[in-house]
Design a protein around this motif. Structure first.
Motif, PDB file in Angstrom:
ATOM      1  N   GLY A  39       0.787  -1.221   0.000  1.00 21.48           N
ATOM      2  CA  GLY A  39       0.000   0.000   0.000  1.00 21.48           C
ATOM      3  C   GLY A  39       0.821   1.273   0.000  1.00 21.48           C
ATOM      4  O   GLY A  39       0.341   2.321   0.452  1.00 21.48           O
ATOM      5  N   MET A  40       2.043   1.215  -0.528  1.00 17.57           N
ATOM      6  CA  MET A  40       2.901   2.401  -0.599  1.00 17.57           C
ATOM      7  C   MET A  40       2.753   3.042  -1.979  1.00 17.57           C
ATOM      8  O   MET A  40       2.469   2.366  -2.964  1.00 17.57           O
ATOM      9  CB  MET A  40       4.364   2.024  -0.343  1.00 17.57           C
ATOM     10  N   ASN A  41       2.956   4.350  -2.041  1.00 14.28           N
ATOM     11  CA  ASN A  41       2.918   5.056  -3.315  1.00 14.28           C
ATOM     12  C   ASN A  41       4.126   4.644  -4.149  1.00 14.28           C
ATOM     13  O   ASN A  41       5.273   4.753  -3.701  1.00 14.28           O
ATOM     14  CB  ASN A  41       2.928   6.568  -3.072  1.00 14.28           C
ATOM     15  N   ALA A  42       3.894   4.144  -5.369  1.00 20.33           N
ATOM     16  CA  ALA A  42       4.972   3.620  -6.196  1.00 20.33           C
ATOM     17  C   ALA A  42       5.979   4.709  -6.569  1.00 20.33           C
ATOM     18  O   ALA A  42       7.194   4.475  -6.540  1.00 20.33           O
ATOM     19  CB  ALA A  42       4.407   2.971  -7.455  1.00 20.33           C
ATOM     20  N   ASP A  43       5.486   5.903  -6.935  1.00 20.01           N
ATOM     21  CA  ASP A  43       6.392   6.991  -7.294  1.00 20.01           C
ATOM     22  C   ASP A  43       7.265   7.383  -6.112  1.00 20.01           C
ATOM     23  O   ASP A  43       8.479   7.600  -6.259  1.00 20.01           O
ATOM     24  CB  ASP A  43       5.602   8.211  -7.775  1.00 20.01           C
ATOM     25  N   LEU A  44       6.661   7.476  -4.930  1.00 20.21           N
ATOM     26  CA  LEU A  44       7.426   7.839  -3.738  1.00 20.21           C
ATOM     27  C   LEU A  44       8.453   6.765  -3.424  1.00 20.21           C
ATOM     28  O   LEU A  44       9.606   7.072  -3.078  1.00 20.21           O
ATOM     29  CB  LEU A  44       6.485   8.031  -2.551  1.00 20.21           C
ATOM     30  N   THR A  45       8.077   5.501  -3.546  1.00 19.83           N
ATOM     31  CA  THR A  45       8.996   4.408  -3.255  1.00 19.83           C
ATOM     32  C   THR A  45      10.203   4.439  -4.178  1.00 19.83           C
ATOM     33  O   THR A  45      11.356   4.338  -3.733  1.00 19.83           O
ATOM     34  CB  THR A  45       8.270   3.054  -3.385  1.00 19.83           C
ATOM     35  N   GLN A  46       9.963   4.601  -5.479  1.00 26.79           N
ATOM     36  CA  GLN A  46      11.068   4.657  -6.432  1.00 26.79           C
ATOM     37  C   GLN A  46      11.958   5.870  -6.178  1.00 26.79           C
ATOM     38  O   GLN A  46      13.190   5.791  -6.245  1.00 26.79           O
ATOM     39  CB  GLN A  46      10.526   4.707  -7.869  1.00 26.79           C
ATOM     40  N   SER A  47      11.337   7.012  -5.867  1.00 26.22           N
ATOM     41  CA  SER A  47      12.105   8.233  -5.625  1.00 26.22           C
ATOM     42  C   SER A  47      12.912   8.127  -4.329  1.00 26.22           C
ATOM     43  O   SER A  47      14.032   8.633  -4.233  1.00 26.22           O
ATOM     44  CB  SER A  47      11.152   9.431  -5.560  1.00 26.22           C
ATOM     45  N   TYR A  48      12.343   7.451  -3.348  1.00 26.87           N
ATOM     46  CA  TYR A  48      13.059   7.199  -2.088  1.00 26.87           C
ATOM     47  C   TYR A  48      14.286   6.332  -2.328  1.00 26.87           C
ATOM     48  O   TYR A  48      15.381   6.619  -1.826  1.00 26.87           O
ATOM     49  CB  TYR A  48      12.101   6.531  -1.109  1.00 26.87           C
ATOM     50  N   VAL A  49      14.121   5.271  -3.108  1.00 28.75           N
ATOM     51  CA  VAL A  49      15.251   4.400  -3.448  1.00 28.75           C
ATOM     52  C   VAL A  49      16.311   5.180  -4.213  1.00 28.75           C
ATOM     53  O   VAL A  49      17.518   5.024  -3.983  1.00 28.75           O
ATOM     54  CB  VAL A  49      14.755   3.190  -4.272  1.00 28.75           C
ATOM     55  N   ASN A  50      15.879   6.042  -5.132  1.00 23.66           N
ATOM     56  CA  ASN A  50      16.812   6.885  -5.862  1.00 23.66           C
ATOM     57  C   ASN A  50      17.603   7.773  -4.905  1.00 23.66           C
ATOM     58  O   ASN A  50      18.821   7.951  -5.048  1.00 23.66           O
ATOM     59  CB  ASN A  50      16.065   7.751  -6.872  1.00 23.66           C
ATOM     60  N   THR A  56      21.581   7.828  -4.458  1.00 27.84           N
ATOM     61  CA  THR A  56      22.295   9.061  -4.802  1.00 27.84           C
ATOM     62  C   THR A  56      23.086   9.596  -3.621  1.00 27.84           C
ATOM     63  O   THR A  56      24.243  10.023  -3.754  1.00 27.84           O
ATOM     64  CB  THR A  56      21.304  10.131  -5.290  1.00 27.84           C
ATOM     65  N   LEU A  57      22.469   9.583  -2.447  1.00 29.94           N
ATOM     66  CA  LEU A  57      23.102  10.126  -1.249  1.00 29.94           C
ATOM     67  C   LEU A  57      23.933   9.098  -0.498  1.00 29.94           C
ATOM     68  O   LEU A  57      24.538   9.417   0.518  1.00 29.94           O
ATOM     69  CB  LEU A  57      22.029  10.697  -0.316  1.00 29.94           C
ATOM     70  N   LYS A  58      23.924   7.852  -1.014  1.00 25.21           N
ATOM     71  CA  LYS A  58      24.693   6.753  -0.395  1.00 25.21           C
ATOM     72  C   LYS A  58      24.313   6.588   1.074  1.00 25.21           C
ATOM     73  O   LYS A  58      25.162   6.500   1.965  1.00 25.21           O
ATOM     74  CB  LYS A  58      26.198   6.987  -0.567  1.00 25.21           C
ATOM     75  N   LEU A  59      23.007   6.558   1.315  1.00 22.78           N
ATOM     76  CA  LEU A  59      22.480   6.374   2.662  1.00 22.78           C
ATOM     77  C   LEU A  59      22.231   4.897   2.923  1.00 22.78           C
ATOM     78  O   LEU A  59      21.604   4.218   2.108  1.00 22.78           O
ATOM     79  CB  LEU A  59      21.176   7.155   2.845  1.00 22.78           C
ATOM     80  N   SER A 113      20.323   1.843   4.465  1.00 21.28           N
ATOM     81  CA  SER A 113      18.956   1.611   4.914  1.00 21.28           C
ATOM     82  C   SER A 113      18.632   0.131   4.817  1.00 21.28           C
ATOM     83  O   SER A 113      19.061  -0.545   3.873  1.00 21.28           O
ATOM     84  CB  SER A 113      17.959   2.418   4.070  1.00 21.28           C
ATOM     85  N   ASP A 114      17.864  -0.355   5.775  1.00 15.81           N
ATOM     86  CA  ASP A 114      17.415  -1.742   5.724  1.00 15.81           C
ATOM     87  C   ASP A 114      16.317  -1.932   4.681  1.00 15.81           C
ATOM     88  O   ASP A 114      16.031  -3.049   4.280  1.00 15.81           O
ATOM     89  CB  ASP A 114      16.900  -2.168   7.110  1.00 15.81           C
ATOM     90  N   ASN A 115      15.705  -0.844   4.235  1.00 24.03           N
ATOM     91  CA  ASN A 115      14.629  -0.941   3.259  1.00 24.03           C
ATOM     92  C   ASN A 115      15.130  -1.367   1.882  1.00 24.03           C
ATOM     93  O   ASN A 115      14.507  -2.181   1.209  1.00 24.03           O
ATOM     94  CB  ASN A 115      13.897   0.388   3.139  1.00 24.03           C
ATOM     95  N   PHE A 116      16.240  -0.786   1.469  1.00 24.51           N
ATOM     96  CA  PHE A 116      16.781  -1.091   0.141  1.00 24.51           C
ATOM     97  C   PHE A 116      18.273  -0.812   0.132  1.00 24.51           C
ATOM     98  O   PHE A 116      18.735   0.176   0.713  1.00 24.51           O
ATOM     99  CB  PHE A 116      16.111  -0.237  -0.940  1.00 24.51           C
ATOM    100  N   SER A 117      18.996  -1.683  -0.554  1.00 24.54           N
ATOM    101  CA  SER A 117      20.422  -1.418  -0.763  1.00 24.54           C
ATOM    102  C   SER A 117      20.853  -2.047  -2.072  1.00 24.54           C
ATOM    103  O   SER A 117      20.302  -3.058  -2.518  1.00 24.54           O
ATOM    104  CB  SER A 117      21.271  -1.973   0.385  1.00 24.54           C
ATOM    105  N   ILE A 118      21.813  -1.422  -2.715  1.00 17.43           N
ATOM    106  CA  ILE A 118      22.452  -1.962  -3.907  1.00 17.43           C
ATOM    107  C   ILE A 118      23.947  -1.769  -3.737  1.00 17.43           C
ATOM    108  O   ILE A 118      24.410  -0.653  -3.494  1.00 17.43           O
ATOM    109  CB  ILE A 118      21.921  -1.310  -5.193  1.00 17.43           C
ATOM    110  N   ALA A 119      24.683  -2.852  -3.816  1.00 12.91           N
ATOM    111  CA  ALA A 119      26.128  -2.803  -3.607  1.00 12.91           C
ATOM    112  C   ALA A 119      26.819  -3.455  -4.795  1.00 12.91           C
ATOM    113  O   ALA A 119      26.373  -4.479  -5.315  1.00 12.91           O
ATOM    114  CB  ALA A 119      26.503  -3.520  -2.318  1.00 12.91           C
ATOM    115  N   GLU A 120      27.917  -2.853  -5.208  1.00 15.10           N
ATOM    116  CA  GLU A 120      28.675  -3.390  -6.329  1.00 15.10           C
ATOM    117  C   GLU A 120      29.851  -4.198  -5.812  1.00 15.10           C
ATOM    118  O   GLU A 120      30.601  -3.747  -4.937  1.00 15.10           O
ATOM    119  CB  GLU A 120      29.173  -2.259  -7.228  1.00 15.10           C
TER     120      GLU A 120
END
Length: 288
Positions: free
Chosen positions: A120-131, A135-138, A140-147
């Motif tokens: 039930g989360m707003n899709a645009d907000l979720t994607q923008s939050y992940v962005n 971008t800010l290299k924060l 978070s347990d919600n999402f992470s991407i590591a190379e």
């Protein structure tokens, strides 16, 4: 103020109820809900498949759900062959994609939309939050991407325990570090960006620029800071007068620039195709 407070209370209650529902369900219930949202007829993943079929006549897609994974398989085209798996590990979906696997990263976007729909989360907000997190290299347990430094592979982790708290949202604002552009010149530009609760679209050049800025939940201090920072980064004609004179959110009309808050959705629709009505919008113009 009362309306915004009531909206915030209702949103918090909805998220709490959603979290409780999944906390009481079987471990695979969240994964099943995400899979159902992914393959729904109106999902962004279904839209993506339709788009591919317009360009690749023989392309095929298959989706499979097991107790611990969602797998997407594509074939029928040399440029679209392979299998991508998102595996449930406790409260997270994980995936690993080889270096330059743009399809895998694109599918991650579709899975994020499905996670948003399931909780039930707003899709645009979720994607923008992940962005914003990326971008800010924060962390978070919600999402992470590591190379992986050795292979260049991308390792993805997505929280599927329940609705995300997104506590970092108020730290995400447009500024020099989050806007990937520089000062304008006479060449025209047409660009868009989003980070956290704010999104923007800019069209024009140094002498004549129009900016549409939207904020999830209503325009506030984040919108004001973003508007001023966008002017300082893009530097359209009159930006110095604007940043000196525009000291708070307000409708203002001058000879060199103007700001219109809470633009109506029909006007907003002239700048973006899919108008999200959970956002409020401001229209800023510089020059002619």
């Amino acid at each position: 103020m009362k309306k915004r407070f009531r909206t915030a209370v209702l949103l918090a209650l909805a998220l709490a109820l959603a979290a409780a529902r999944f906390a009481c369900a079987e471990p695979g219930a969240a994964l099943k809900a995400i899979f159902d949202a992914l393959v729904a007829e109106d999902s962004s993943y279904s839209d993506m498949k339709d788009l591919y079929r317009q360009f690749y006549e023989n392309v095929t897609f298959e989706e499979a759900l097991t107790d611990d994974a969602i797998t997407i398989t594509a074939g029928g085209s040399e440029s679209l062959e392979g299998s991508w798996t998102f595996t449930r590990e406790g409260d997270h979906l994980t995936a690993a994609f080889a270096k330059d696997d743009d399809i895998g990263l694109s599918l991650t976007t579709q899975v994020l939309d499905a996670v948003a729909a399931a909780f039930g989360m707003n899709a645009d907000l979720t994607q923008s939050y992940v962005n914003g997190l990326s971008t800010l290299k924060l962390g978070s347990d919600n999402f992470s991407i590591a190379e992986d430094p050795a292979t260049g592979a991308s390792n993805i982790r997505v929280n599927i325990a329940g609705p995300w708290d997104m506590k970092e949202l108020d730290d995400m604002v447009f500024d020099e570090s989050t806007l990937h552009c520089g000062a304008l010149d006479r060449d025209g530009t047409s660009m868009g960006a989003s980070i956290g609760k704010v999104m923007m679209v800019a069209n024009g050049d140094v002498n004549d620029l129009t900016v549409l800025l939207g904020e999830y939940g209503g325009l506030d201090e984040l919108a004001y800071r973003s508007i001023v920072n966008i002017a300082g980064v893009m530097r359209p004609k009159g930006w110095q007068d604007f940043t000196a004179a525009y000291t708070g959110l307000a409708d203002v009309q001058t000879e060199g620039w103007s700001v219109k808050l809470n633009a109506d959705y029909s006007t907003v629709g002239m700048f973006i195709e899919d108008v999200n009505r959970e956002y409020s919008y401001a229209l800023i113009r510089f020059g002619a």
